[in-house]
Design a protein around this motif. Structure first.
Motif: not given
Length: 118
Positions: A4-23
């Protein structure tokens, strides 16, 4: 070998959005279940969201209404859409799947860091 390979993490401000993926890759006949877990500094690993073999979704109380787990069977990929992020969401996020090869196999991703900070 299944990975399983994950991606999509990072630094974001409060109230923001991120989408993580796992293939998932490897000799996989089907996916039995999948989920996301996280581990914050100084804390135990905890369940964030999961899709059990029965198909219904479950979420930790702390993320209900903000996070959504979904999957794409054709791509053998599971996603975690994270909205309205809070500093307390800061953690390493891990994907987990139970897959069917000649038998059932539990597989974990390598983890991806999500940092929520101004």
């Amino acid at each position: 070998q299944v990975q399983l390979v994950e991606s999509g993490g990072g630094l974001v401000q409060p109230g923001g959005s991120l989408r993580l993926s796992c293939a998932a890759s490897g000799r996989i006949f089907s996916i039995n279940s999948m989920g996301w877990y996280r581990q914050a500094p100084g804390k135990e690993r905890e369940l964030v969201a999961k899709i059990p073999s029965g198909g219904s979704t479950n979420y930790a109380d702390s993320v209900k209404g903000r996070f959504t787990i979904s999957g794409d069977n054709a791509k053998k990929t599971v996603y975690l859409q994270m909205n309205s992020l809070k500093p307390e969401d800061t953690a390493v996020y891990y994907c987990r799947m139970v897959v069917l090869t000649p038998s059932y196999l539990e597989v974990w991703g390598q983890g991806t860091l999500v940092t929520v900070s101004s």
